[in-house]
Design a protein around this motif. Sequence first.
Motif, short mmCIF file in Angstrom:
data_model
loop_
_atom_site.label_atom_id
_atom_site.label_comp_id
_atom_site.label_asym_id
_atom_site.label_seq_id
_atom_site.Cartn_x
_atom_site.Cartn_y
_atom_site.Cartn_z
N LYS A 1 5.38 9.27 14.16
CA LYS A 1 3.88 9.38 14.64
C LYS A 1 3.13 8.14 13.91
O LYS A 1 2.61 8.35 12.98
N GLY A 2 2.87 6.90 14.65
CA GLY A 2 1.92 6.07 14.17
C GLY A 2 1.98 5.48 12.71
O GLY A 2 1.30 5.98 12.06
N CYS A 3 3.08 4.59 12.48
CA CYS A 3 2.88 3.92 11.23
C CYS A 3 2.18 2.82 11.18
O CYS A 3 2.28 1.74 10.68
N LYS A 4 1.16 3.28 11.52
CA LYS A 4 -0.11 1.86 11.70
C LYS A 4 -1.21 2.44 11.13
O LYS A 4 -1.93 3.64 11.28
N TRP A 5 -2.10 1.49 10.63
CA TRP A 5 -3.51 1.87 10.32
C TRP A 5 -4.28 0.86 10.95
O TRP A 5 -4.22 -0.61 11.20
N MET A 6 -5.45 1.26 11.49
CA MET A 6 -6.30 0.52 12.21
C MET A 6 -6.88 -0.47 11.16
O MET A 6 -7.13 -0.20 9.93
N ILE B 1 0.90 -1.16 0.05
CA ILE B 1 0.10 -0.03 0.12
C ILE B 1 0.82 1.08 -0.14
O ILE B 1 1.84 1.43 0.90
N GLY B 2 0.64 2.04 -1.06
CA GLY B 2 1.85 3.13 -1.01
C GLY B 2 3.03 2.72 -1.28
O GLY B 2 4.06 3.56 -0.90
N GLY B 3 3.09 1.52 -1.95
CA GLY B 3 4.44 1.03 -2.08
C GLY B 3 5.40 0.59 -0.97
O GLY B 3 6.38 0.05 -0.94
N ARG B 4 4.44 0.62 0.20
CA ARG B 4 5.00 -0.04 1.34
C ARG B 4 4.56 -1.30 1.82
O ARG B 4 3.42 -1.79 1.65
N GLU C 1 -4.45 6.24 19.69
CA GLU C 1 -5.21 5.22 19.15
C GLU C 1 -4.95 3.81 19.59
O GLU C 1 -5.80 3.04 19.93
N ARG D 1 -10.06 0.59 8.67
CA ARG D 1 -9.27 1.37 7.67
C ARG D 1 -8.84 0.69 6.51
O ARG D 1 -9.12 0.63 5.29
N PHE E 1 3.00 -0.45 9.03
CA PHE E 1 3.90 -0.37 7.79
C PHE E 1 5.35 -0.19 8.01
O PHE E 1 5.89 0.25 9.15
N ARG F 1 10.49 1.75 1.57
CA ARG F 1 9.63 1.25 0.49
C ARG F 1 10.28 -0.06 -0.07
O ARG F 1 11.38 -0.33 0.01
#
Lengths: 526, 447
Positions: B277-282, B213-216, B360, B285, B244, B248
């Motif tokens: 700051k938070g390289c995470k997605w819940m 996602i986003g190259g990552r 979060e 999402r 994440f 890349r």
Amino acid sequence: MLQEESDLSLTIAQIVQKLKGSSLYAQLERQAWASLQRPEIKLESLKEDIKRFLKTSGWEKKLQNAVYSELSVFPLPSHPAAPPEHLKEPLVYMRKAQGSWEKRILKSLNSMCTELSIPLARKRPVGEQKELLNKWNEMGTDEPDLSLFRPVYAPKDFLEVLINLRNPNYENGDSLSFRTHLGLIQVPLKVKDIPELKELFVELGLTTGQLGIDDSTQVPPELFENEHVRIGQKVLAEQDSAAAQQYIRQGSPTALRAELWALILNISNQPEDILYYEQLKTNVIQHDLLVDSLIYKDVKLTASNDDYYFVFEDYLYQVLLCFSRDTSVLGHFAYNSASPPRSYIRGKLGIEEYAVFYPPNGVIPFHGFSMYVAPLCFLYHEPSKLYQTFREMYVRFFFRLHSISSHPSGIVSLCLLFETLLQTYLPQLFYHLREIGAQPLRISFKWMVRAFSGYLATDQLLLLWDRILGYNSLEILAVLAAAVFAFRAVNLMEVTSLAAAEAVLADLSTLKVMPLLQIFLFATVT
Amino acid sequence: MATPFLNSLAQLKTRDYIGPTQNQNYKGYGLSKGKEREGEWDFYWCDVSWLRENFDHTYMDEHVRISHFRNHYELTRKNYMVKNLKRFRKQLEREAGKLEAAKCDFFPKTFEMPCEYHLFVEEFRKNPGITWIMKPVARSQGKGIFLFRRLKDIMDWRKGTAGKKLTSLEAQQARSVVNPSGSHDVRSSDDQKEEIPVENYVAQRYIENPYLIGGRKFDLRVYVLVMSYIPLRAWLYRDGFARFSNTRFTLSSIDDQYVHLTNVAVQKTSPDYHPKKGCKWMLQRFRQYLASKHGPEAVETLFSNMDNIFIKSLQSVQKVIISDKHCFELYGYDILIDQDLKPWLLEVNASPSLIASSREDYELKTCLLEDALHVVDMEARLTGREKRVGGFDLMWNDGPVSREEGAPDLSEMGNFVTNTHLGCINDRKKQLRQLFRSLQGQKKASS
């Protein structure tokens, strides 16, 4: 009757003129020539047969979509003798204000340029070009020194300009009356009130199904959602722009949104478009512009810091750097009150033949500009499609949010609409906030300038932007801003300072957009 | 045992969400600190090291609960998990055929080093050019992991310090008789060797086409609460997150010499994690994002394949784990998705990190703990027939659990929809309120 007919024929002539230059025309021609091979085309009824063929093969639909697209974007001519400036902006004082604002921006840009002694544009040496090409997909890993760069302006600077806008022909009188506008914007533009908004946004009413409300977990999908999805798939199968625009007023299902938006914005992903994008990419590789650093800085300050959009950092560079080199964007200045800044080749200041538009697309990015692109990364993943969608969204909607004009979707009208709604329907709240020095517009301005991007949760933002596309208007941003204030009115009545008011409204990420809009428009006693 | 205590336990464990702290005292949150050795506690969220030393000679009353199973490492140590899974797969193939056994193919091909070195070389030669990853069996946070493509790279690594230990053990293995079922007792292999502690490694096929996602590159952290193994009762938490990597993804970062891995190890949560700051997605999402790109059906398939991973992995160790009625365990599953939307199991953690890296994250982990404690139900409020408690959905109850309300749990698949809601809306507060209100009502009625 005669006047209408002549208006119509003028419009038709203009649209034909515009479409003749497009690739669709060339394609239609090719198709017509190719169709001559077909057995059903007879020499005697050549014209009719070809028309019928184009109809059945779907080309007529494409033409319809293109015409519809032109109608949505281009303003209708008011008077055949009206000069081109009137198309950009009919009111003289607004034109003047926009002109002086542009001068200020350009001055700021030039002085930054001189201070840092960086040229506005330079050709990259071959080594640097190769390096950039290798890093194209991960430009976010670059950490160039951007500390000396400042954004050219921020939304609040722009707000100050709007606050000082005055119509020299309008005499307010010194005495205060109930008609006095208590807000910051003091220009007499016509804005809609709630009954008129209810008419405009009739599909958002209480008795119509909506995505964002009627697809919540408590509502069984048979009641609305399933049928709505089915209709959406049908619309996509028909490839009808106008139908899609009507459909999306009730929201778009997540899975269909990318295609629906592409249909409404009439974006094709033809080989020519991909090639065009590649050309822009080559431009980026070959030349370095000062605005590139501004773009870098903006992305690093805004999108990269966002909890959710940080992932798309690289896409943002790929889109915005190409965007600033896209000269086709210059076309939108025909109906934008702004004009592209001009720059002169070194040493030839003032000589017209050596004037170029700078940046090539005429748009100088400001603080937060990259947030227009970030939500789109959720929908599109091929760079050329993402790019095209953003470009279309910009030349149809976003440009109005940072240029001074009297258009009903222009930022001035939106601000006035917001303040009027608040003053008319929440007078106590408005008066209270004004008394404590917290003019509501000072808080909501940044939301509207960014079309709420970065303030709302992404799924809610996309539902909001669905409606912007569906109604072809940005007025819904002002209505939402007022609805948010109405929602938090109880808390706001208790604050005693601007800072406290800002704190109450700092976090919008939990808000559900559609219920707020519905309640404000349809469920409040007027 | 009062509920306020358990709630404050949840608060205590995740209290610091601004950066890591070193004094996270996981030991002994019993009624009084320091009494853990005397066994005067009713509930203990313990450390695995304490468990290893003390479990065997601690007497526990009927109602007492402890947060680990004695031999959880059967699931959480990579080499044991592989063995158990391979054995389970064979059993499934015998009993239910190849199709059913293929459902266990969610673990990339793995070979234990050094005992399966020769098998590994055979597999390696059959697939030239692919990338492999070498992982130490018992370490976490990405330490000691590296990628390689050539056998020569392993030779170099073996010549290093890790290798020296390995060669000595290899020599031992050649001499001794290998127990066919594979001895899992850590202590006996400890006895065999001399003073140097041997580190076991596994060589695993590296997934070269991860979903980006986003190259990552990213992996998913999912929480599974197991209340018992016999019968198998497992709950799945609705929330989780995608972690994440900062860099890349590119395969070209593997040099020809053996290099230490940077692009996989970084995203493991650790107290030393780069405080971006938070390289995470819940997970909500993430689920939305996938649905907008691939459509809801594809996402349903992906998530039900993930359910399959959880259940099959637990089934594979069901007979091996010492099922003690006092024990329960909260596992952190690490899942990787590839570009064909197939989920792969990376590993299972018995002590998933409960340190929060952002607001979060803090919310997620406090609620997770709170709900886990509700399920453990020290206060004996639940009837035992609940299918949902807060954010936990009952995923397996000695058989699949259906999403349908009230219907008996079916054993045939058919129109079956499992009772899992990973990445879905988590209205846990409301559900808990309703649940406890109705339980209270039931109690009053029966008294």
